[in-house]
Design an enzyme around this catalytic site. Structure first.
Site: not given
Lengths: 694, 120
Positions: A48, A70, A408
């Protein structure tokens, strides 16, 4: 009044990026179905604010995009819509997209809107097409309209004043639209006894001749619609007494799309942006060279500078006086204070370079989430020691190797949920990042509870690659080491996640370039741990100063378990003449520091000395010292950079009195003492103890 | 000089509103949320309050409700900053005692024009 909005851009960008960080972190915390309203609210507020700011400052592309975000968040917040994993994914992608948009705008480039538009379409699909384009606002009055006369009846309800509205200002506003004739009705004013000064008793009939549309009039009364009786009617252009009946009111609001208005906004910002052609270094480089420092650190610096100034003033004053015995003593005191202040200042300035490793850790929740989704694995990420501080420059360079190691672990280390269930494990795998200080080093561990390294496979691969001979006898550790060799990859196929040519050898090289090391330990079916050790060239260490012969050594406070006086009867000798102390249920090997460091003149009788019990790699040893001195923070100077590597010593520092003091490296010391069999985790003493005690 | 209290959790909005109002000759005090605003408002009087709606700690609607219940703020113009998507908040705000609202995004000129409706 013209105001150059560009002056607020910096703050706007800064808070927007902060807002995006907040959104990302909170989104990662969300568990669809178990979301708590405060989290949603925080995310909503961030979106907002970004929307409000970007709209105000003319970044319409950002405002338009944030609007759909929003709207969705608002619906979730109000419980009109259930949060799904799909929403979270989309919102996270939007955070990335917004970051890209804002970065481009900050660099004064034209942002690429293709991604934003794609995402926006996805939002609109979710929102069911109810959010089309931008919303309507009342259009500005078209010019060149015929003047018309309106009759406005305005009868406020008694409570009008209590809404903070003032009829006088409204009438005055109205008069600015054209010619206004006002008639006030006072008949509702009660007798003085019934008169309540807080109530509004007046009402008005107004005739306004104006070229403005009716909507302009209505807008003036917009705020009091529910607090008054209002009617606006057209008098047909002529001033007549009572024509309201024949009047045809205009269509209520001529709603026109605000396109005109928006272009105006863009122009507003483009202009100052273009005008901002001042010689300005690129924003990017400014970012990477700046540093965010906790306000407490800055506060303490300001305090110290304050003290320094006072001390300096005192010394100046003393310097101007006749030299007497008294002034000399005061001068000496002042100089000592100056030295103290300066030292404090230096330490604190150094501390500014130190940042908590959470700056690096914070990028991993997102990375783990995205990667595990791609791999179809379930992963829980645990972060430990986030407050451990390390030098900013070290931090910047360790991030990439860590990303590689974590990827990994996810790709090779952790099994798929099915495999895990088959192996009798929780389907959700765990990757843990742990950071801590140890002997003047920072240690970062990347642990997974996956399948562990497959030594057979590694060996075969190494033989195939000609790295080792089939006949070589290698310990498990030596086999594991092979994964750091150039050109080695355990992945059968090059996957999307890892194995893109960047191997463990590069990781190791990058870490070694920082004077660090990386090791791996692994147990089949239990998991692997990669341990990165990095020196803290500029680190501050909490140290225990100890006396050994005439010398002062520093033991890292973090390694100290306890300090005690030795009871001779609890000391026994095992093979090699090694002394061990029975401490409760444990046997602690005693290391005579003066022997290890070849100092003469130390106290040799065990019962007259002190034993500092320290712990490293899960092994406890006792360090024999003459005395315990102060505890203080010390600035670590690298011995390697200034002299050479010394076994058992991790660095040096300069004490307050100017002497150099060496910092003891506990794990190095254990190696040096020969307590540990090379290449193993076992302490030799443990075997000996078994024999001696049994 | 008329005194205005500007409340917003966004620093850039706060700066912009503050700067605009100061330039127009108002004395401006800034607060970063409703709770901070309320305690400032209790210590000194203001001729008008302009507050954002969505804020942490205490939102704008609660602030307006609290202010309106104070004797000093019975008649004070209390304006809220909303966005066009938050227009349903207007009703809520009015019920809480708000005088009116300013729709975001707005430019400095619009802000001053709207303010003229309640304070001169």
């Amino acid at each position: 009044m013209s105001i150059d909005l560009s002056q607020f851009f910096d703050v706007f960008f800064e808070e927007s990026f902060e807002g995006l960080d907040v959104m990302e972190a909170e989104l990662l915390n969300l568990q669809p179905g178990h979301e708590d309203s405060e989290t949603i609210n925080t995310i909503f507020r961030a979106a907002h604010s970004i929307k409000g700011g970007s709209g105000t400052f003319g970044f319409t592309s950002v405002a338009n995009f944030t609007h759909v975000l929003e709207t969705l968040l608002d619906q979730i917040r109000d419980g009109r819509r259930q949060l799904t994993a799909e929403h979270v994914n989309l919102l996270l992608q939007s955070v990335d997209c917004l970051r890209a948009l804002l970065t481009a705008l900050q660099a004064e480039e034209t942002p690429d809107l293709s991604n934003a538009n794609d995402l926006k379409v996805k939002f609109e699909v979710i929102l069911g097409g109810e959010e089309s384009a931008s919303s309507d606002t009342v259009d500005n009055a078209p010019q060149g309209r015929e003047s018309q006369t309106y009759q406005v009846d305005f009868k406020p309800l008694p409570h009008l004043f209590k809404t903070g509205n003032e009829p006088l200002y409204m009438l005055s506003e109205l008069s600015e639209l054209g010619d206004l004739e006002t008639h006030a009705f006072c008949d509702a004013i009660p007798e003085i006894d019934d008169f309540n000064p807080e109530d509004c008793y007046l009402s008005w009939r107004l005739y306004l001749t104006t070229s403005q549309p009716e909507s302009a009039i209505k807008e003036i009364f917009e705020w009091v619609e529910d607090d008054a009786e209002i009617s606006v009617t057209l008098c047909g252009g002529l001033f007549e007494d009572d024509v309201s009946a024949s009047a045809t009111p205009e269509p209520e609001f001529d709603k026109e799309k605000t396109t005109g208005k928006e272009t105006q906004n863009i122009d507003v910002t483009k202009a100052p942006l273009a005008a901002k052609a001042k010689p300005e270094t690129s924003k990017k480089s400014a970012e990477s060279t700046s540093i965010r420092v906790g306000i407490d650190k800055v506060d303490s610096l300001i305090n110290m500078v304050g003290e320094l100034v006072i001390t300096q003033a005192m010394l100046t004053q003393l310097g101007e006086q006749e030299p007497t015995e008294n002034t000399l003593a005061a001068m000496q005191e002042g100089l000592a204070q100056l030295a103290h202040n300066t030292r404090d200042l230096q330490e604190n300035v150094m501390r500014i370079r130190m940042l908590p490793i959470s700056f690096v850790f914070s990028r991993f929740p997102r990375l783990v989430r995205d990667t595990s989704q791609k791999l179809n694995k379930q992963v829980e990420l645990k972060l430990l020691g986030e407050q451990t501080e390390l030098d900013k420059t070290v931090m910047e360079k360790i991030s990439d190797p860590m990303v590689h190691l974590v990827r990994n672990s996810l790709d090779h280390g952790l099994e798929t949920p099915e495999d895990r269930i088959r192996a009798g494990k929780d389907p959700v795998g765990t990757v843990t990042l742990n950071a801590f200080h140890q002997g003047g080093n920072i240690v970062i561990e990347i642990m997974d509870d996956g399948r562990g390294l497959n030594t057979e496979k590694i060996k075969n691969k190494a033989i195939a690659n000609g790295l080792i001979q089939a006949t070589d006898e290698l310990t498990t550790e030596e086999v594991n080491e092979l994964i750091f060799r150039p050109g080695f990859s355990t992945a059968d196929e090059v996957s999307d996640i890892s194995g893109r040519g960047v191997g463990m050898d590069v990781v190791r090289r990058n870490i070694q370039a920082l004077n660090g090391s990386v090791e791996v330990t692994s147990a089949k079916g239990v998991g692997s741990t990669f341990t990165i050790r990095l020196p803290l060239t500029l680190a501050i260490l909490d140290g225990q100063l100890v006396k050994v012969a005439k010398h002062t050594y520093i033991i890292p406070l973090i390694s100290i378990v306890e300090s005690l006086q030795i009871q001779i009867k609890k000391v026994s000798k095992v093979g090699n003449g090694l002394e061990v102390l029975r401490l409760r249920d444990e046997y602690i090997p005693i290391l005579r520091l003066y022997q290890l460091f070849n100092h003469d003149g130390a106290i040799e009788e065990l019962d007259k000395t002190l034993l500092v019990v320290v712990e490293s790699d899960n092994h406890k040893v006792g360090l024999l010292v003459d005395d315990l001195l102060a505890q203080q923070q010390v600035v670590i100077k690298s011995l390697e950079a200034n002299y050479q590597k010394v076994n058992g010593i991790s660095g040096a520092t300069i004490l307050g009195d100017g002497r150099v003091s060496l910092i003891v490296d506990i794990s190095g010391l254990i190696k040096l003492s020969g307590l540990k069999r090379p290449g193993t985790q076992e302490l030799l003493v443990e075997q000996e103890l078994d024999e001696a005690v049994s | 000089m008329k005194k205005i209290l500007a409340v917003d959790d966004s620093a850039s909005m706060r700066q912009m509103v503050g700067f605009t109002l100061k330039k127009a000759g108002f004395e401006v005090t800034e607060a970063k949320d409703g709770s901070e605003a309320l305690s400032i408002a209790k210590q000194q009087g203001f001729d008008a309050v302009i507050s954002d709606v969505n804020m942490p700690v205490m939102d704008g609607i609660t602030l307006i409700k609290e202010l309106r219940s104070l004797p000093n703020y019975k008649f004070t113009p209390l304006l809220m900053l909303t966005t066009e998507s938050g227009l349903d908040k207007k009703t809520e705000g009015k019920a809480a005692g708000a005088t009116g609202w300013i729709v975001k995004p707005f430019n400095p000129e619009q802000l001053l024009a709207v303010l003229k409706k309640v304070i001169r």
